[in-house]
Each structure stands twice: as C-alpha cells, then as structure tokens.
Design a protein around this motif. Structure first.
Motif, PDB file in Angstrom:
ATOM      1  N   GLY A  65     -10.187  -6.164 -20.878  1.00 62.57           N
ATOM      2  CA  GLY A  65     -10.962  -7.364 -20.554  1.00 62.57           C
ATOM      3  C   GLY A  65     -10.397  -8.603 -21.226  1.00 62.57           C
ATOM      4  O   GLY A  65      -9.516  -8.496 -22.074  1.00 62.57           O
ATOM      5  N   PRO A  66     -10.923  -9.763 -20.892  1.00 64.69           N
ATOM      6  CA  PRO A  66     -11.632 -10.061 -19.642  1.00 64.69           C
ATOM      7  C   PRO A  66     -10.626 -10.243 -18.510  1.00 64.69           C
ATOM      8  O   PRO A  66      -9.453 -10.548 -18.755  1.00 64.69           O
ATOM      9  CB  PRO A  66     -12.346 -11.380 -19.965  1.00 64.69           C
ATOM     10  CG  PRO A  66     -11.444 -12.034 -20.969  1.00 64.69           C
ATOM     11  CD  PRO A  66     -10.836 -10.929 -21.784  1.00 64.69           C
ATOM     12  N   ASP A  67     -11.059 -10.052 -17.257  1.00 66.93           N
ATOM     13  CA  ASP A  67     -10.164 -10.169 -16.104  1.00 66.93           C
ATOM     14  C   ASP A  67     -10.027 -11.619 -15.669  1.00 66.93           C
ATOM     15  O   ASP A  67     -11.025 -12.330 -15.525  1.00 66.93           O
ATOM     16  CB  ASP A  67     -10.682  -9.331 -14.935  1.00 66.93           C
ATOM     17  CG  ASP A  67     -10.592  -7.844 -15.215  1.00 66.93           C
ATOM     18  OD1 ASP A  67      -9.802  -7.467 -16.107  1.00 66.93           O
ATOM     19  OD2 ASP A  67     -11.305  -7.059 -14.559  1.00 66.93           O
ATOM     20  N   ASN A  68      -8.776 -12.031 -15.426  1.00 67.03           N
ATOM     21  CA  ASN A  68      -8.488 -13.382 -14.945  1.00 67.03           C
ATOM     22  C   ASN A  68      -7.281 -13.340 -14.024  1.00 67.03           C
ATOM     23  O   ASN A  68      -6.540 -12.355 -13.990  1.00 67.03           O
ATOM     24  CB  ASN A  68      -8.193 -14.334 -16.119  1.00 67.03           C
ATOM     25  CG  ASN A  68      -9.425 -14.652 -16.940  1.00 67.03           C
ATOM     26  OD1 ASN A  68     -10.373 -15.243 -16.449  1.00 67.03           O
ATOM     27  ND2 ASN A  68      -9.420 -14.244 -18.201  1.00 67.03           N
ATOM     28  N   SER A  69      -7.073 -14.405 -13.277  1.00 70.55           N
ATOM     29  CA  SER A  69      -5.851 -14.528 -12.482  1.00 70.55           C
ATOM     30  C   SER A  69      -4.754 -15.105 -13.375  1.00 70.55           C
ATOM     31  O   SER A  69      -5.011 -15.946 -14.237  1.00 70.55           O
ATOM     32  CB  SER A  69      -6.081 -15.435 -11.265  1.00 70.55           C
ATOM     33  OG  SER A  69      -6.437 -16.745 -11.692  1.00 70.55           O
ATOM     34  N   VAL A  70      -3.529 -14.622 -13.189  1.00 70.95           N
ATOM     35  CA  VAL A  70      -2.391 -15.036 -14.009  1.00 70.95           C
ATOM     36  C   VAL A  70      -1.223 -15.394 -13.097  1.00 70.95           C
ATOM     37  O   VAL A  70      -0.931 -14.670 -12.134  1.00 70.95           O
ATOM     38  CB  VAL A  70      -1.961 -13.913 -14.982  1.00 70.95           C
ATOM     39  CG1 VAL A  70      -0.702 -14.318 -15.748  1.00 70.95           C
ATOM     40  CG2 VAL A  70      -3.088 -13.587 -15.952  1.00 70.95           C
TER      41      VAL A  70
END
Length: 248
Positions: A65-70
């Motif tokens: 975590g945490p999930d994000n766009s990269v």
C-alpha cells in the motif's frame, strides 16, 4: 519497559491462541501498532507482527500500500542532452511492498506460492494504462521495480518469520523514512505443502501528524498560497543571509 513489553506480547499471543481455538481458524495474527505516525523528525520505524497457527506449516506475510498511478519515463540522448523520450503510466502500483517468510520454506516453494497467488512484488499485476507491446511493457515494468528498490520501498529479499514456540510466530516489518502515507494491507498466509490453506488480513494506516501534517494539508488544499509563501520565505532567507554576510 522492555519487560512490560514482553509480558504484553505474551498476553496477546495467549489471547490469539484462545481466539484461534474458539474460531477453528488456521492462522490469527496482529500488529504491535495499527498506525504509523510521521512527524517532522521521522527517520523510519518497524512494527512487530505476531500470530499463532493451529496446524503445522509455513507462514508468508505481505505488506502492501497505498495504491497509486505511477509514470515511468525513459531518457534518450539528443544533441548531447538527456531528455524524456518515452513514458508509460502504470495503474494501482503499491507505494510500498514487503514480503517475509518462514526460514524452512525453501526458495523454490516460496517462489511457487507467490506466483500462484499473485503476491510478491515480482508477481504484482502492474498493468500499463495504455495498450503497448509486451516487450516494452516488461522493460518499463522492470524499470519501475528497480526504482522502488533504490528508494528502499520494495525489497527483493524476503524478511524472516520465526516460530517462537510451537505454532507461535513473529516477524519485524521495517518501514523507511520515505514511506508513503495512506492505507496499507497486511496479509498473512498459512502454507502447507506448497498450498495456501488460510489467510487473514490486518489493516494499517500511515499518516502525518503535528506540524508536518499541517504543512502537508496546507500545501495540498491551497497550493497557490503555499507556493507564494515558499517563495516569500526563500526571499526572506536570502535577504537575511545577504545582510549578515554583507556586514563582514
């Protein structure tokens, strides 16, 4: 204080043993803390995960975590200058990922279990936001993983889970100073003969507190004002330094 901490851990482990007996579950686990509070002087920390299994086997723990766009960018040399030539955006990328396993679990078996269950950062479903060729996707995916490793946010070497006594187990989960804030998920897997027989999940939150939190909220809620304030502060610091050195 250390003695009280050990007594507290023993009490919690005994409670876990009673809980697992009452619920007839395979594995029960918990964390020493369910929140990591980041202050101005935060330099990283570690949490203790402990639990009990009601049958022989191995344990695997993942923290995600945490999930994000990269966005991953590739640089190319043009006319003697390095510029961004290509970029690929990945969706739902964990900001932090950690894996731990019991020592007697062989590397081959561990790898098989991780692959079959889609856990372990090398088996994460990191999908590009746009459809690109598999070779290009693999290249950018490896670049993303290397970047996370350099930042100490992903570790390709699993941590160690040790059995304290019988079916009681524990492991320490390290978090670096740059750990991102947000909601995390801690998953505990009970493995028997290479098969996952039971899982349990534990919530975890990383958040900023104190002055650090106030500055963070101000910067995100009022970005324009924050930018003006930062420029004014830098100008004042420069003017003050000029006055001091100008008098010498």
């Amino acid at each position: 204080m250390a003695r009280l901490g050990r007594i507290g851990a023993c009490i919690v482990m005994a409670w876990l043993a009673l809980t697992i007996a009452a619920r007839a579950e395979t594995v029960v686990a918990d964390l020493s803390e369910h929140q990591i509070k980041i202050t101005t002087g935060f330099a990283g920390t570690e949490l203790l995960l402990f639990g009990v299994a009601d049958s022989p086997g191995d344990i695997i723990v993942t923290v995600s975590g945490p999930d994000n766009s990269v966005i991953v960018r590739r640089k190319s040399r043009v006319s003697g200058l390095w510029i961004n030539a290509e970029s690929v955006q990945f969706e739902t990328v964990p900001g932090f990922y950690h894996v731990a396993a019991t020592e007697k679990l062989s590397e081959a078996t561990l790898d098989d279990v991780l692959r079959e269950n889609g856990v372990g950062f090398r088996y994460l479903s990191l999908t590009p936001a746009v459809d690109i060729g598999p070779a290009q996707a693999a290249t950018f995916r490896e670049a993303l993983l290397r970047r996370k490793e350099v930042l100490d946010l992903y570790d390709k070497h699993p941590g160690l889970i040790e059995f304290v006594s019988g079916t009681l187990f524990r492991t320490r989960i390290p978090f670096p100073a740059n750990v991102p804030t947000g909601t995390y998920r801690v998953d505990v897997y009970h493995v028997d003969n290479g098969w996952v027989t039971s899982t349990t999940s534990i919530p975890l939150t990383v958040l900023k507190v104190g002055l650090e939190a106030s500055i963070f909220r101000f910067a995100h809620d009022y970005p324009a004002l924050y930018g003006i304030f930062a420029i004014a502060l830098a100008a004042m610091a420069g003017y003050g330094a000029g006055m001091v050195f100008g008098r010498r």
